[in-house]
Design a protein around this motif. Sequence first.
Motif, PDB file in Angstrom:
ATOM      1  N   LEU A 104     -12.128   8.854 -17.732  1.00 25.78           N
ATOM      2  CA  LEU A 104     -12.283   8.919 -16.439  1.00 25.78           C
ATOM      3  C   LEU A 104     -11.192   8.107 -15.948  1.00 25.78           C
ATOM      4  O   LEU A 104     -11.242   6.894 -16.126  1.00 25.78           O
ATOM      5  CB  LEU A 104     -13.526   8.299 -16.098  1.00 25.78           C
ATOM      6  N   VAL A 105     -10.458   8.645 -14.985  1.00 26.24           N
ATOM      7  CA  VAL A 105      -9.393   7.990 -14.445  1.00 26.24           C
ATOM      8  C   VAL A 105      -9.431   7.953 -12.610  1.00 26.24           C
ATOM      9  O   VAL A 105      -9.514   9.098 -12.220  1.00 26.24           O
ATOM     10  CB  VAL A 105      -7.997   8.713 -14.785  1.00 26.24           C
ATOM     11  N   GLU A 106      -9.801   6.813 -12.202  1.00 26.30           N
ATOM     12  CA  GLU A 106      -9.877   6.366 -10.911  1.00 26.30           C
ATOM     13  C   GLU A 106      -8.489   6.420 -10.193  1.00 26.30           C
ATOM     14  O   GLU A 106      -7.571   5.731 -10.816  1.00 26.30           O
ATOM     15  CB  GLU A 106     -10.713   5.322 -10.442  1.00 26.30           C
ATOM     16  N   SER A 107      -8.299   6.953  -8.962  1.00 26.53           N
ATOM     17  CA  SER A 107      -7.258   6.588  -8.150  1.00 26.53           C
ATOM     18  C   SER A 107      -7.477   6.656  -6.713  1.00 26.53           C
ATOM     19  O   SER A 107      -8.721   7.063  -6.217  1.00 26.53           O
ATOM     20  CB  SER A 107      -6.126   7.642  -8.486  1.00 26.53           C
ATOM     21  N   GLY A 108      -6.619   6.172  -5.778  1.00 25.54           N
ATOM     22  CA  GLY A 108      -6.868   6.262  -4.328  1.00 25.54           C
ATOM     23  C   GLY A 108      -7.152   4.917  -3.748  1.00 25.54           C
ATOM     24  O   GLY A 108      -7.170   4.827  -2.368  1.00 25.54           O
ATOM     25  N   GLY A 109      -7.038   4.045  -4.390  1.00 29.75           N
ATOM     26  CA  GLY A 109      -7.701   2.435  -3.991  1.00 29.75           C
ATOM     27  C   GLY A 109      -6.391   1.948  -3.398  1.00 29.75           C
ATOM     28  O   GLY A 109      -5.239   2.516  -3.538  1.00 29.75           O
ATOM     29  N   GLY A 110      -6.486   0.790  -2.780  1.00 28.91           N
ATOM     30  CA  GLY A 110      -5.385   0.149  -2.009  1.00 28.91           C
ATOM     31  C   GLY A 110      -5.853  -0.728  -1.082  1.00 28.91           C
ATOM     32  O   GLY A 110      -6.970  -1.096  -0.797  1.00 28.91           O
ATOM     33  N   LEU A 111      -5.048  -1.117  -0.130  1.00 32.52           N
ATOM     34  CA  LEU A 111      -5.207  -1.858   1.071  1.00 32.52           C
ATOM     35  C   LEU A 111      -5.262  -1.145   2.317  1.00 32.52           C
ATOM     36  O   LEU A 111      -4.560  -0.431   2.451  1.00 32.52           O
ATOM     37  CB  LEU A 111      -4.092  -3.044   1.198  1.00 32.52           C
ATOM     38  N   VAL A 112      -6.462  -1.651   2.928  1.00 26.91           N
ATOM     39  CA  VAL A 112      -6.785  -0.911   4.330  1.00 26.91           C
ATOM     40  C   VAL A 112      -7.318  -1.923   5.304  1.00 26.91           C
ATOM     41  O   VAL A 112      -8.032  -2.817   4.928  1.00 26.91           O
ATOM     42  CB  VAL A 112      -7.775   0.252   3.955  1.00 26.91           C
ATOM     43  N   GLN A 113      -7.077  -1.489   6.658  1.00 28.11           N
ATOM     44  CA  GLN A 113      -7.464  -2.582   7.566  1.00 28.11           C
ATOM     45  C   GLN A 113      -9.068  -2.314   7.652  1.00 28.11           C
ATOM     46  O   GLN A 113      -9.486  -0.858   7.574  1.00 28.11           O
ATOM     47  CB  GLN A 113      -6.715  -2.259   8.892  1.00 28.11           C
ATOM     48  N   PRO A 114      -9.785  -3.270   8.426  1.00 24.31           N
ATOM     49  CA  PRO A 114     -11.062  -2.725   8.666  1.00 24.31           C
ATOM     50  C   PRO A 114     -11.241  -1.654   9.580  1.00 24.31           C
ATOM     51  O   PRO A 114     -10.467  -1.331  10.634  1.00 24.31           O
ATOM     52  CB  PRO A 114     -11.574  -3.904   9.396  1.00 24.31           C
ATOM     53  N   GLY A 115     -12.264  -0.764   9.458  1.00 19.56           N
ATOM     54  CA  GLY A 115     -12.437   0.363  10.455  1.00 19.56           C
ATOM     55  C   GLY A 115     -11.593   1.589   9.689  1.00 19.56           C
ATOM     56  O   GLY A 115     -11.691   2.696  10.322  1.00 19.56           O
ATOM     57  N   GLY A 116     -10.719   1.511   8.860  1.00 20.49           N
ATOM     58  CA  GLY A 116      -9.948   2.504   8.072  1.00 20.49           C
ATOM     59  C   GLY A 116     -10.758   3.297   7.066  1.00 20.49           C
ATOM     60  O   GLY A 116     -11.953   3.017   6.885  1.00 20.49           O
ATOM     61  N   SER A 117     -10.125   4.300   6.717  1.00 18.63           N
ATOM     62  CA  SER A 117     -10.513   5.081   5.637  1.00 18.63           C
ATOM     63  C   SER A 117      -9.631   5.333   4.297  1.00 18.63           C
ATOM     64  O   SER A 117      -8.425   5.011   4.390  1.00 18.63           O
ATOM     65  CB  SER A 117     -10.871   6.484   6.028  1.00 18.63           C
ATOM     66  N   LEU A 118     -10.408   5.473   3.163  1.00 20.78           N
ATOM     67  CA  LEU A 118      -9.897   5.809   1.872  1.00 20.78           C
ATOM     68  C   LEU A 118     -10.641   7.045   1.201  1.00 20.78           C
ATOM     69  O   LEU A 118     -11.977   7.004   1.528  1.00 20.78           O
ATOM     70  CB  LEU A 118      -9.562   4.400   1.145  1.00 20.78           C
TER      71      LEU A 118
END
Length: 121
Positions: free
Chosen positions: A4-18
């Motif tokens: 199982l390989v996760e991806s898509g994480g990172g740094l985002v501002q409050p109110g943003g989306s991932l």
Amino acid sequence: QVQLVESGGGLVQPGGSLRLSCAASGFTFNNYAMSWYRQAPGEERKLVATITHIGGSTNYDDSVRGRFTISRDNAKNAAYLQMNSLKPEDTAVYYCNAKGRLPADYGMDYWGKGTPVTVSA
């Protein structure tokens, strides 16, 4: 072997989306319920969302209900977590989990290694 390989994480501002993705291999994906968990520093790992093996039902923790959406694509052996209106308290390492739901797969429980999400200005 099972992966199982996760991806898509990172740094985002409050109110943003991932959008997080979980790519699965090495097992019969459509026999497994898929879940997302998260763990913040110094805290226990907590269940965020679950989707049944055929995608007919979902469940969410109160802290994310209305903001996060779990989905799956059995043809692609993939699960997803769409995260909207992100808050600083959503900061954590997010883990993908697969749990066997059919008799032949009962007792099987697989985990990814996690992807970090940081919500900060």
